[in-house]
Design an enzyme around this catalytic site. Structure first.
Site, PDB file in Angstrom:
ATOM      1  N   SER A 124       0.804  -1.221   0.000  1.00 46.62           N
ATOM      2  CA  SER A 124       0.000   0.000   0.000  1.00 46.62           C
ATOM      3  C   SER A 124       0.842   1.278   0.000  1.00 46.62           C
ATOM      4  CB  SER A 124      -0.870  -0.021   1.257  1.00 46.62           C
ATOM      5  OG  SER A 124      -1.385   1.257   1.521  1.00 46.62           O
ATOM      6  N   GLU A 126       0.175   3.597   1.795  1.00 42.77           N
ATOM      7  CA  GLU A 126       0.255   4.006   3.206  1.00 42.77           C
ATOM      8  C   GLU A 126       1.656   3.759   3.764  1.00 42.77           C
ATOM      9  OE1 GLU A 126      -2.025   5.324   5.806  1.00 42.77           O
ATOM     10  OE2 GLU A 126      -2.645   6.152   3.893  1.00 42.77           O
ATOM     11  N   TYR A 148      -1.532   0.342  10.709  1.00 42.32           N
ATOM     12  CA  TYR A 148      -1.795  -0.313   9.415  1.00 42.32           C
ATOM     13  C   TYR A 148      -0.595  -0.148   8.478  1.00 42.32           C
ATOM     14  CZ  TYR A 148      -3.610  -0.879   4.653  1.00 42.32           C
ATOM     15  OH  TYR A 148      -3.782  -1.257   3.337  1.00 42.32           O
TER      16      TYR A 148
HETATM   17  P1  NDP Z   1     -11.404  -4.881   1.838  1.00 46.43           P
HETATM   18  O1  NDP Z   1     -11.373  -4.378   3.238  1.00 46.43           O
HETATM   19  O2  NDP Z   1     -12.562  -4.530   0.977  1.00 46.43           O
HETATM   20  O3  NDP Z   1     -11.282  -6.475   1.853  1.00 46.43           O
HETATM   21  C1  NDP Z   1     -10.481  -7.140   2.797  1.00 46.43           C
HETATM   22  C2  NDP Z   1     -10.736  -8.627   2.671  1.00 46.43           C
HETATM   23  O4  NDP Z   1      -9.911  -9.326   3.604  1.00 46.43           O
HETATM   24  C3  NDP Z   1     -12.175  -9.054   2.968  1.00 46.43           C
HETATM   25  O5  NDP Z   1     -12.549 -10.066   2.061  1.00 46.43           O
HETATM   26  C4  NDP Z   1     -12.063  -9.622   4.366  1.00 46.43           C
HETATM   27  O6  NDP Z   1     -13.030 -10.572   4.688  1.00 46.43           O
HETATM   28  C5  NDP Z   1     -10.695 -10.287   4.271  1.00 46.43           C
HETATM   29  N1  NDP Z   1     -10.109 -10.585   5.570  1.00 46.43           N
HETATM   30  C6  NDP Z   1      -9.875  -9.731   6.602  1.00 46.43           C
HETATM   31  N2  NDP Z   1      -9.324 -10.371   7.617  1.00 46.43           N
HETATM   32  C7  NDP Z   1      -9.187 -11.674   7.260  1.00 46.43           C
HETATM   33  C8  NDP Z   1      -8.674 -12.819   7.892  1.00 46.43           C
HETATM   34  N3  NDP Z   1      -8.188 -12.779   9.132  1.00 46.43           N
HETATM   35  N4  NDP Z   1      -8.688 -13.997   7.220  1.00 46.43           N
HETATM   36  C9  NDP Z   1      -9.180 -14.056   5.974  1.00 46.43           C
HETATM   37  N5  NDP Z   1      -9.698 -13.002   5.302  1.00 46.43           N
HETATM   38  C10 NDP Z   1      -9.697 -11.821   5.944  1.00 46.43           C
HETATM   39  O7  NDP Z   1     -10.042  -4.403   1.160  1.00 46.43           O
HETATM   40  P2  NDP Z   1      -9.739  -3.993  -0.372  1.00 46.43           P
HETATM   41  O8  NDP Z   1     -10.380  -4.954  -1.269  1.00 46.43           O
HETATM   42  O9  NDP Z   1      -9.974  -2.534  -0.525  1.00 46.43           O
HETATM   43  O10 NDP Z   1      -8.156  -4.166  -0.407  1.00 46.43           O
HETATM   44  C11 NDP Z   1      -7.558  -5.426  -0.703  1.00 46.43           C
HETATM   45  C12 NDP Z   1      -6.131  -5.442  -0.186  1.00 46.43           C
HETATM   46  O11 NDP Z   1      -5.392  -4.384  -0.779  1.00 46.43           O
HETATM   47  C13 NDP Z   1      -5.988  -5.228   1.317  1.00 46.43           C
HETATM   48  O12 NDP Z   1      -4.878  -5.986   1.736  1.00 46.43           O
HETATM   49  C14 NDP Z   1      -5.690  -3.750   1.465  1.00 46.43           C
HETATM   50  O13 NDP Z   1      -4.993  -3.495   2.659  1.00 46.43           O
HETATM   51  C15 NDP Z   1      -4.831  -3.541   0.234  1.00 46.43           C
HETATM   52  N6  NDP Z   1      -4.848  -2.211  -0.323  1.00 46.43           N
HETATM   53  C16 NDP Z   1      -6.023  -1.610  -0.648  1.00 46.43           C
HETATM   54  C17 NDP Z   1      -6.038  -0.378  -1.258  1.00 46.43           C
HETATM   55  C18 NDP Z   1      -7.320   0.315  -1.617  1.00 46.43           C
HETATM   56  O14 NDP Z   1      -7.271   1.522  -1.876  1.00 46.43           O
HETATM   57  N7  NDP Z   1      -8.444  -0.389  -1.682  1.00 46.43           N
HETATM   58  C19 NDP Z   1      -4.760   0.320  -1.591  1.00 46.43           C
HETATM   59  C20 NDP Z   1      -3.587  -0.431  -1.218  1.00 46.43           C
HETATM   60  C21 NDP Z   1      -3.630  -1.645  -0.618  1.00 46.43           C
HETATM   61  P3  NDP Z   1     -14.481 -10.144   5.284  1.00 46.43           P
HETATM   62  O15 NDP Z   1     -15.309  -9.821   4.074  1.00 46.43           O
HETATM   63  O16 NDP Z   1     -14.887 -11.357   6.015  1.00 46.43           O
HETATM   64  O17 NDP Z   1     -14.245  -8.952   6.161  1.00 46.43           O
HETATM   65  P1  GDR Z   2      -6.945   5.683   3.538  1.00 45.07           P
HETATM   66  O1  GDR Z   2      -8.473   5.760   3.105  1.00 45.07           O
HETATM   67  O2  GDR Z   2      -6.752   5.923   4.976  1.00 45.07           O
HETATM   68  O3  GDR Z   2      -6.177   6.564   2.580  1.00 45.07           O
HETATM   69  O4  GDR Z   2      -6.613   4.148   3.269  1.00 45.07           O
HETATM   70  P2  GDR Z   2      -9.728   6.484   3.735  1.00 45.07           P
HETATM   71  O5  GDR Z   2     -10.716   6.575   2.631  1.00 45.07           O
HETATM   72  O6  GDR Z   2     -10.173   5.857   5.001  1.00 45.07           O
HETATM   73  O7  GDR Z   2      -9.165   7.951   4.108  1.00 45.07           O
HETATM   74  C1  GDR Z   2      -8.678   8.838   3.118  1.00 45.07           C
HETATM   75  C2  GDR Z   2      -8.433  10.213   3.716  1.00 45.07           C
HETATM   76  O8  GDR Z   2      -9.690  10.820   4.024  1.00 45.07           O
HETATM   77  C3  GDR Z   2      -9.586  11.441   5.299  1.00 45.07           C
HETATM   78  N1  GDR Z   2     -10.917  11.575   5.903  1.00 45.07           N
HETATM   79  C4  GDR Z   2     -11.733  10.575   6.237  1.00 45.07           C
HETATM   80  N2  GDR Z   2     -11.606   9.231   6.092  1.00 45.07           N
HETATM   81  C5  GDR Z   2     -12.627   8.445   6.495  1.00 45.07           C
HETATM   82  N3  GDR Z   2     -12.533   7.122   6.330  1.00 45.07           N
HETATM   83  N4  GDR Z   2     -13.750   8.966   7.094  1.00 45.07           N
HETATM   84  C6  GDR Z   2     -13.920  10.306   7.264  1.00 45.07           C
HETATM   85  O9  GDR Z   2     -14.939  10.762   7.783  1.00 45.07           O
HETATM   86  C7  GDR Z   2     -12.864  11.148   6.806  1.00 45.07           C
HETATM   87  N5  GDR Z   2     -12.682  12.506   6.815  1.00 45.07           N
HETATM   88  C8  GDR Z   2     -11.505  12.742   6.265  1.00 45.07           C
HETATM   89  C9  GDR Z   2      -8.663  10.509   6.082  1.00 45.07           C
HETATM   90  O10 GDR Z   2      -8.162  11.166   7.237  1.00 45.07           O
HETATM   91  C10 GDR Z   2      -7.627  10.210   5.015  1.00 45.07           C
HETATM   92  O11 GDR Z   2      -6.675  11.241   4.973  1.00 45.07           O
HETATM   93  C11 GDR Z   2      -7.089   3.454   2.109  1.00 45.07           C
HETATM   94  C12 GDR Z   2      -7.337   1.999   2.500  1.00 45.07           C
HETATM   95  O12 GDR Z   2      -7.973   1.346   1.438  1.00 45.07           O
HETATM   96  C13 GDR Z   2      -6.044   1.281   2.813  1.00 45.07           C
HETATM   97  O13 GDR Z   2      -6.305  -0.114   2.999  1.00 45.07           O
HETATM   98  C14 GDR Z   2      -5.088   1.470   1.634  1.00 45.07           C
HETATM   99  O14 GDR Z   2      -3.877   0.818   1.886  1.00 45.07           O
HETATM  100  C15 GDR Z   2      -4.876   2.947   1.369  1.00 45.07           C
HETATM  101  O15 GDR Z   2      -6.128   3.538   1.081  1.00 45.07           O
HETATM  102  C16 GDR Z   2      -3.960   3.188   0.185  1.00 45.07           C
END
Ligand code: NDP
Ligand code: GDR
Length: 331
Positions: A124, A126, A148
């Site tokens: 990520s 992050e 995280y």
């Molecule tokens: P989601 O939160 O939508 O999905 C996470 C998934 O992981 C869900 O299917 C969840 O299952 C499963 N999970 C959580 N804990 C466990 C566990 N202990 N055992 C098995 N399965 C588990 O995430 P995204 O699809 O958005 O992201 C996918 C991956 O990419 C993650 O690793 C995230 O950190 C990473 N990532 C995401 C980004 C983004 O912007 N979306 C950017 C960069 C990295 P359940 O449905 O049961 O909760």
């Molecule tokens: P992020 O996503 O932390 O970048 O992680 P999120 O959408 O939660 O926050 C983005 C930015 O928005 C600001 N923010 C708020 N965020 C949330 N959730 N709720 C609020 O009310 C709010 N107000 C302001 C946050 O402070 C932050 O700056 C996502 C996840 O998908 C991670 O798993 C992934 O790795 C990174 O993106 C890349």
């Protein structure tokens, strides 16, 4: 021969798009799913019968060994994680167990059962946290700002380490924020587009937000999962940044989403300290030149189009839910 893929986190946003994509390509898709007391198939309802389901938890090595044994995969996509940054402060140990240490569980399961399988780790942006250069690329040093982010740095380096120690085909995709109508409701884009739909339909009156000045590089999940697949089709395993190369503030996100339905966000948004984080990532902007050049990766959906798509889908869903609730009340 039909290719076989094992996807962890298949019920999440990315897992659902990736499973769709792999099925389309003719893969046999195995989805690892942790047991829940009520079913959680919302994102994969439409392809549920085409996925071969395996029960397991990322923290349980035995279940992962069994999953790799049963699926005998050519490719493993490790997407499962505790992925909500804000939840990683109140639950730092759980986040560490799932998002950091469990990557080693998955790598060990692959190393023991099928070391020739190609492995993708969901790293990520992050990890860049308090950025030391802009834009961020593969060589930019990490400075994570949340439990995280710290956990993802571990996941990244253990993936690199297994590649270097055991010669495994292990790739780390450093993906910047990517969103879609399947994004979890607590993430900022979806929180906003869901609220816009509810406010427009008269079901909600205000939206409570945290830091409106943070800048993010937001892309479309449907574009990003293609990069994961491309990484595993290369001759050599490597790490890649995936991003749009454009950043916007949370405030701009609000402007685009509210104005799309003819509203002014300033009339509805309230700042609530509950949503302000103990340490913030102020700015993320990715440079994905390497992915463009080596993978030939391109993206189709831009920022405004993405937010409008999400508002459209939330309007449809909220309308349908509202109609159903009205119907129930009238009976
Ligand atoms: P989601 O939160 O939508 O999905 C996470 C998934 O992981 C869900 O299917 C969840 O299952 C499963 N999970 C959580 N804990 C466990 C566990 N202990 N055992 C098995 N399965 C588990 O995430 P995204 O699809 O958005 O992201 C996918 C991956 O990419 C993650 O690793 C995230 O950190 C990473 N990532 C995401 C980004 C983004 O912007 N979306 C950017 C960069 C990295 P359940 O449905 O049961 O909760
Ligand atoms: P992020 O996503 O932390 O970048 O992680 P999120 O959408 O939660 O926050 C983005 C930015 O928005 C600001 N923010 C708020 N965020 C949330 N959730 N709720 C609020 O009310 C709010 N107000 C302001 C946050 O402070 C932050 O700056 C996502 C996840 O998908 C991670 O798993 C992934 O790795 C990174 O993106 C890349």
């Amino acid at each position: 021969m039909q290719k076989r893929a094992l996807v962890t986190g298949v019920t999440g946003q990315d897992g659902s798009y990736l499973a769709e994509f792999l099925l389309e390509k003719g893969y046999k898709v195995y989805g690892l799913r942790r047991r829940t007391s009520t079913p959680n198939y919302e994102n994969v309802e439409h392809i549920k019968d085409r996925i071969h389901w395996l029960s397991g938890d990322l923290t349980d090595l035995a279940s992962l060994i069994e999953a790799v044994k049963t699926s005998d995969p050519d490719e493993v996509y490790n997407l499962a994680a505790q992925s909500f940054v804000a939840a990683s402060w109140p639950q730092p140990l759980l986040t560490g167990q799932i998002t950091a240490l469990s990557v080693t569980n998955m790598l060990e399961a692959v190393r023991i059962m099928k070391p020739t399988a190609r492995f993708y780790q969901a790293s990520s942006s992050e990890m860049f946290g308090k950025v030391v250069e802009t834009p961020q690329k593969e060589t930019t040093p990490f400075y994570p700002r949340s439990p995280y982010g710290v956990a993802k740095v571990y996941g990244h380096w253990i993936t690199v380490n297994y590649r270097e120690s055991f010669n495994m085909f292990a790739c780390s995709g450093i993906l910047f924020n990517h969103e879609s109508p399947r994004r979890g409701l607590e993430f900022v884009t979806r929180k906003v587009t869901d609220a816009v739909a509810r406010i427009k339909l008269g079901i909600q009156s205000e939206l409570r937000m945290g830091n409106m000045d943070s800048l993010r590089d937001w892309g479309f999940a449907g574009d990003y999962i293609k990069a994961m697949w491309l990484m595993l089709q290369q001759e050599e395993a490597d790490d890649y940044v995936i991003s749009t190369g454009e950043m916007h503030t949370v405030r701009e996100l609000l402007e685009v989403a509210f104005s799309y339905v003819g509203l002014n966000y300033e009339d509805y948004v309230v700042i609530d300290p509950e949503f302000v984080r103990p340490a913030e990532v102020d700015l993320l902007l990715g440079d994905c030149t390497k992915a463009k050049e080596k993978l030939g990766w391109t993206l189709d959906v831009g920022f405004e189009q993405l937010i409008k798509m999400m508002v459209d889908e939330d309007m449809k869903r909220v309308k349908a839910e509202d109609r159903y609730n009205q119907l129930m009340l009238s009976h």
